[in-house]
Design an enzyme around this catalytic site. Structure first.
Site, mmCIF file in Angstrom:
data_model
loop_
_atom_site.group_PDB
_atom_site.id
_atom_site.type_symbol
_atom_site.label_atom_id
_atom_site.label_comp_id
_atom_site.label_asym_id
_atom_site.label_seq_id
_atom_site.Cartn_x
_atom_site.Cartn_y
_atom_site.Cartn_z
ATOM 1 N N GLU A 260 0.860 -1.181 0.000
ATOM 2 C CA GLU A 260 0.000 0.000 0.000
ATOM 3 C C GLU A 260 0.894 1.227 0.000
ATOM 4 O OE1 GLU A 260 -2.498 0.088 3.577
ATOM 5 O OE2 GLU A 260 -0.993 -1.108 4.611
ATOM 6 N N LYS B 233 2.752 4.556 1.168
ATOM 7 C CA LYS B 233 3.204 5.149 2.418
ATOM 8 C C LYS B 233 2.877 6.627 2.319
ATOM 9 C CE LYS B 233 7.343 5.643 5.322
ATOM 10 N NZ LYS B 233 6.488 6.267 6.308
ATOM 11 N N ARG C 65 1.520 9.329 11.478
ATOM 12 C CA ARG C 65 0.949 8.035 11.856
ATOM 13 C C ARG C 65 0.168 8.191 13.151
ATOM 14 N NH1 ARG C 65 3.309 2.690 11.856
ATOM 15 N NH2 ARG C 65 1.612 1.265 12.375
ATOM 16 N N ARG D 70 2.063 8.028 17.127
ATOM 17 C CA ARG D 70 2.554 6.643 17.092
ATOM 18 C C ARG D 70 3.346 6.278 18.341
ATOM 19 N NH1 ARG D 70 7.841 6.363 13.119
ATOM 20 N NH2 ARG D 70 9.192 6.315 14.908
ATOM 21 N N GLU E 5 -3.065 6.963 8.919
ATOM 22 C CA GLU E 5 -2.241 8.144 8.670
ATOM 23 C C GLU E 5 -3.131 9.371 8.731
ATOM 24 O OE1 GLU E 5 0.962 7.258 7.917
ATOM 25 O OE2 GLU E 5 1.824 9.274 7.683
ATOM 26 N N LYS F 101 9.312 -0.771 4.766
ATOM 27 C CA LYS F 101 8.963 0.464 4.073
ATOM 28 C C LYS F 101 9.983 0.691 2.965
ATOM 29 C CE LYS F 101 11.246 3.252 7.635
ATOM 30 N NZ LYS F 101 11.007 4.088 8.810
#
Ligand SMILES: [Zn+2]
Ligand SMILES: [Zn+2]
Lengths: 556, 366
Positions: free
Chosen positions: A229, A231, A236, A256, A285, A414
């Site tokens: 998906e 980023k 976050r 986060r 996000e 990532k």
């Protein structure tokens, strides 16, 4: 305190994870409440002391030690806390003195928390008098926030779990609702009490993070094992709603790291406190979305770090959560389900409850790593369309990955986009700090634009130099040889079509900025290369930078 | 601990530093000893003390290799120092030996010479050199902390005190050594599956560690590296009871989980050490007080045990000798010179090159 200090001292020299676990387990087993609980808090970042600063510690030692001897010692040891701990003179004991026991960790923590700033100096001095060298070292490290002992919060909890028949993750689950000195937690683990009931109806759950992927990692990874998906370039967050005893919804938006940032986002809070939302915990996000389009990070910055927001700001910068994951739903913890299943539950949740300000993070379909690399290079053509500008790269998540707190290696990766680069002309240089303080290491650079009298340079950013000392020396020499003006620590250097030094600057993105003369601001700029070879007149122009605001042209 | 705490406050406290030393008397510059490239030389007696190169006549303070070198003509030292030199270098380490008994004075040329216990290692001595006008004491290496393996340091009054300053910074205040032995024993209990390798200098430190470990209740055999064998046997013959000492054989290494093994600091980094089960690297040295230093060495269990005087003891000893001049042979001289100046003593660093510091030595000693 001395006991805790000796634990830290031993851990600081131990490298092996299993040995650390053994040392920690031994400490927890043989230390009484509430000391061990405060020790756990210290190691998991749960203790903070507001007032103690290095200046106070220097003052205290200079009242007790000859200045020259202190300087020589500090020079030799190289660490302020350790130097002071070693130098601190124990007070002479008078005849008939009964050696009072040194303060326990609990005494230290509780006293320091209750001490007003004005009295801190005296309290601290008294503790330092009573502790041994290792105790003093640990105390000073603790209160100045310099406690780095190579023990992660996760490791400490794993050692704790070994006291009883408990899984470390079971501790993680209730952890957010617990407070030092964790008496109920120890009682449960040692089988003396039931599992603590977490009273917070909307607790934070420690976030799962990803490692950056390297080219070499792909060899051992199969595309079919992963879901990709985008980023997104936002913040976050975890949006959590539960119900209190009165049946009223309690909603919270966490960063986060578990910081409650609800106050700055009443629009999101209103959405998750709607009855239709139910009780749930969503990982996603935080973005600014206007008319269906994701805005740049700069827009989101207007909303961050504010205690209060007004209606105008909310209307102008409407907050939105792009949902990645569903951690719990109506009291059911979903974290032990595979990601593919959680993702299906998340899609259904968003569809049926249709919360305002939420949508589902779209997937990036791919069959081969080459195809994914192509999507990462050009998100606009790979489905992101106009939102491509707010994409930082792609996330890879194993289909079967359970949601594990921390940054486990393997399940999530990532894969960031390559940075942009720009050739700019050095305009000002400034002395750096610390080890590099004798060199110019902060650089302001500019690009060309059309002025009233032909081309002129306009500053577009400031960056540190991230290179070797040898290169820094060369650059520093160039600056000294070409200085035309000095303002305190800042030197203005020659920068025109004929003479000027070109720097290649790497950065993550560009946004409009009214505060900058050029009208643009770069995200995370750093000097990536010195272009000794490039004539200054051939450096980039402002139009090229402005073009990056609209579309994300690749750097490579 | 009590003495440490009593002394603790003194030597860095500003009010004390600014007070003039009560024993200062004006006196002539020292004429009995002079620093030369070969070491401290006494012209009136025609001898060197701890010479760094072969000389016709040498007085040796103790048997550590940086102070006691081979190849001299006449050597005057304590019986133990001469014995240990013979053990290390062979019987022919010098042309003629002469034994100096502690406390007995003899005339050499135009000076009186006597040896006095230094408390550093077995046989270690301070050397007093005097004539009608001046008394100089050369300390050699020394310590004031208790050590049952050697005679305790005796302060000797003098006009010029020539001291070492290995730990001449106020951050060096050695803790009670028995606590460090406790730390080692506690680690053996916590990690019964790991061998505990203790790096300790072969002459003096290793034997002191044995006694400390025994005093703190360790009853199992103590294992030693072959490099420690000769000196340890000599210490035992001289009346030290170490309990059961076993030399480690190559094959045995893998079976020594939970045991204490003493070796030279250099062997800690050797391939030799890797055959032990998951070894814990411990190192007994005053340097272990500073964390960065211990980390630099890759030590996991630093034990702060030193055979040198710490800062407080250096300062206290200088005061006790009632000297008016201090010369510093080797070590961290600057801070001590500053301190001595503050209390009105005439202090001078000699920066003698060639005296190392055995606590920091990495070469194996045999
Ligand atoms: Zn020595
Ligand atoms: Zn020496």
């Amino acid at each position: 305190m001395n006991r805790f200090a000796h634990l830290l001292d031993r851990l600081a020299f131990e490298h092996a994870r299993n040995s650390k676990l053994r040392i920690l387990g031994d400490y927890f087993r043989h230390t009484d409440d509430p000391d061990r609980g405060y020790a756990l808090a210290a190691m998991t970042g749960g203790l903070a002391f507001a007032h103690a600063k290095a200046g106070l510690i220097r003052t205290l030692i200079c009242e007790r030690c000859d200045q020259t001897l202190f300087e020589m010692s500090y020079d030799y040891v190289g660490d302020l806390s350790e130097t002071v701990a070693l130098l601190w003179p124990s007070p002479p004991l008078r005849e008939g003195h009964n050696f009072p026991p040194p303060p326990s960790l609990s005494q230290v923590v509780e006293t320091l928390h209750a001490t007003p700033k004005a009295a801190l100096r005296q309290v601290l001095a008294q503790f330092l008098d009573q502790l041994d060298e290792t105790g003093r070292w640990a105390l000073l490290k603790l209160i100045t926030g310099g406690l780095r002992i190579g023990v992660s919060a996760r490791l400490a909890k794993t050692a704790l779990a070994s006291l009883g028949d408990v899984e470390p993750n079971a501790i993680e689950e209730i952890w957010p609702g617990l407070t030092p000195p964790y008496l109920d937690l120890f009682a449960w683990i040692e089988g003396r009490a039931d599992k603590p009931v977490v009273s917070d109806p909307a607790p934070f759950r420690a976030a799962m993070l990803a490692h950056a992927i390297e080219e070499t990692n792909f060899v051992s990874l199969k595309p079919e094992d992963f879901i990709a998906e985008w980023k997104w370039d936002g913040v976050r967050v975890q949006a959590v709603t539960g119900y209190d005893e009165a049946g009223e919804p309690v909603g919270r938006l966490y960063s986060r790291t578990g910081e409650d940032i609800s106050g700055a986002f009443p629009d999101v809070l209103e959405a998750i406190c709607a009855r239709s939302f139910g009780a749930a915990s969503i990982d996603g996000e935080l973005l600014i979305v206007r008319e269906g389009r994701v805005e740049s990070f700069g827009a989101l910055q207007q909303r961050l770090n504010r205690k209060k927001v007004d209606a105008r700001l909310i209307a102008e910068y409407p907050a939105h959560v792009r949902a990645y994951d569903l951690l719990s739903e109506d009291g059911e913890d979903l974290r032990s389900l595979p990601f593919a299943q959680r993702r299906m539950r998340l899609a259904r949740f968003l569809e049926t409850r249709a919360p305002a300000r939420f949508d589902l993070s779209p997937l990036v379909p791919f069959a081969t790593w080459e195809a994914l690399a192509q999507a990462r290079r050009d998100p606009a053509s790979a489905g992101a369309g106009e939102d491509a500008n707010a994409i930082e790269g792609v996330m890879l998540k194993r289909v079967d990955s359970i949601y594990v707190p921390g940054r486990p290696t393997g399940p999530w990766w990532k894969w960031k986009r390559d940075p942009f680069t720009l050739d700019a002309v050095l305009m000002y240089a400034q002395r750096g700090h610390g080890k590099r303080s004798s060199f110019c290491s902060d650089y302001t650079f500019g690009v060309w634009r059309q002025g009233a009298e032909g081309d002129e340079l306009v500053p577009v950013g400031k960056a540190y130099f991230g290179f070797t000392d040898a290169e820094l020396k060369l650059l520093d020499k160039w600056v000294r040889d070409h200085t035309v003006n000095r303002f305190g620590p800042v030197r203005e250097v020659e920068a025109n079509h004929k003479t000027g030094l070109v720097l290649e600057v790497a950065f993550e993105g560009v946004q409009r900025s009214a505060r900058h003369k050029s009208g643009v601001a770069m995200r995370f700029p750093r000097v990536s290369r010195i272009r000794w070879d490039k004539p200054a007149r051939d450096a980039d122009r402002l139009e090229a930078v402005e073009a990056l605001i609209g579309e994300r042209k690749r750097a490579d | 601990m009590v003495t440490e705490r009593l002394a603790g406050a003194s030597a860095i406290f500003t009010p004390l530093l600014s007070r003039a030393h009560p024993y200062v008397v004006a006196m002539a510059p020292p004429h009995l000893l002079a620093p030369t490239p070969a070491g401290l030389f006494c012209a009136a007696g025609d001898f060197y003390i701890d010479p760094l190169r072969p000389v016709p006549r040498a007085l040796i303070t103790h048997a550590h290799s940086d102070h006691a070198r081979r190849g001299h003509g006449d050597v005057l030292a304590t019986r133990e120092t001469l014995d240990i030199m013979a053990l290390r270098y062979g019987e022919d380490f010098c042309a003629r030996r002469q034994v100096a008994a502690y406390g007995q004075s003899q005339r050499i040329g135009d000076v009186d010479v006597s040896f006095h216990p230094a408390g550093h290692v077995l046989g270690s001595a301070q050397v007093r050199v005097a004539d009608e006008r001046q008394r100089i004491v050369v300390s050699g290496d020394y310590k004031r902390a208790s050590d049952p393996t050697c005679a305790a340091f005796e302060p000797v009054a003098c006009d010029v005190f020539i001291t070492e300053a290995t730990f001449g910074l106020p951050v060096f205040r050695h803790p009670d050594a028995s606590l460090e032995a406790d730390k080692l024993i506690a680690s053996c209990a916590l990690f019964p599956d790991r061998a505990h390798l203790v790096g300790a200098y072969a002459l003096g430190k290793a034997q002191r560690m044995m006694v400390l470990i025994r005093q703190q209740g360790w009853e199992r055999p103590i294992y030693i590296h072959g490099a420690l064998e000769k000196i340890t046997e000599y210490y035992a013959r001289e009346g030290n009871d170490f309990g059961e000492i076993r030399k480690v054989s190559a094959a045995e290494r893998s079976k020594l989980a939970g045991e204490i093994v003493l070796c030279t600091p250099a062997s800690l980094q050797d391939i030799w050490s890797r055959k032990f089960p998951d070894p814990v690297a411990a190192h007994a040295s005053g340097w272990m007080r500073v964390r960065a230093r211990a980390r630099q060495r890759g030590v996991e269990l630093p034990l702060v045990v030193s055979d040198h005087a710490d800062w407080n003891d250096l300062c206290a000893t200088i005061l006790e000798t009632q000297c008016s001049q201090v010369w510093i042979t080797h070590g961290e001289a600057d801070a001590l010179v500053h301190w001595a100046g503050c209390i009105g003593l005439d202090a001078r660093p000699l920066h003698l090159i060639g005296y190392g510091d055995e606590e920091d030595a990495v070469e194996a000693q045999t």
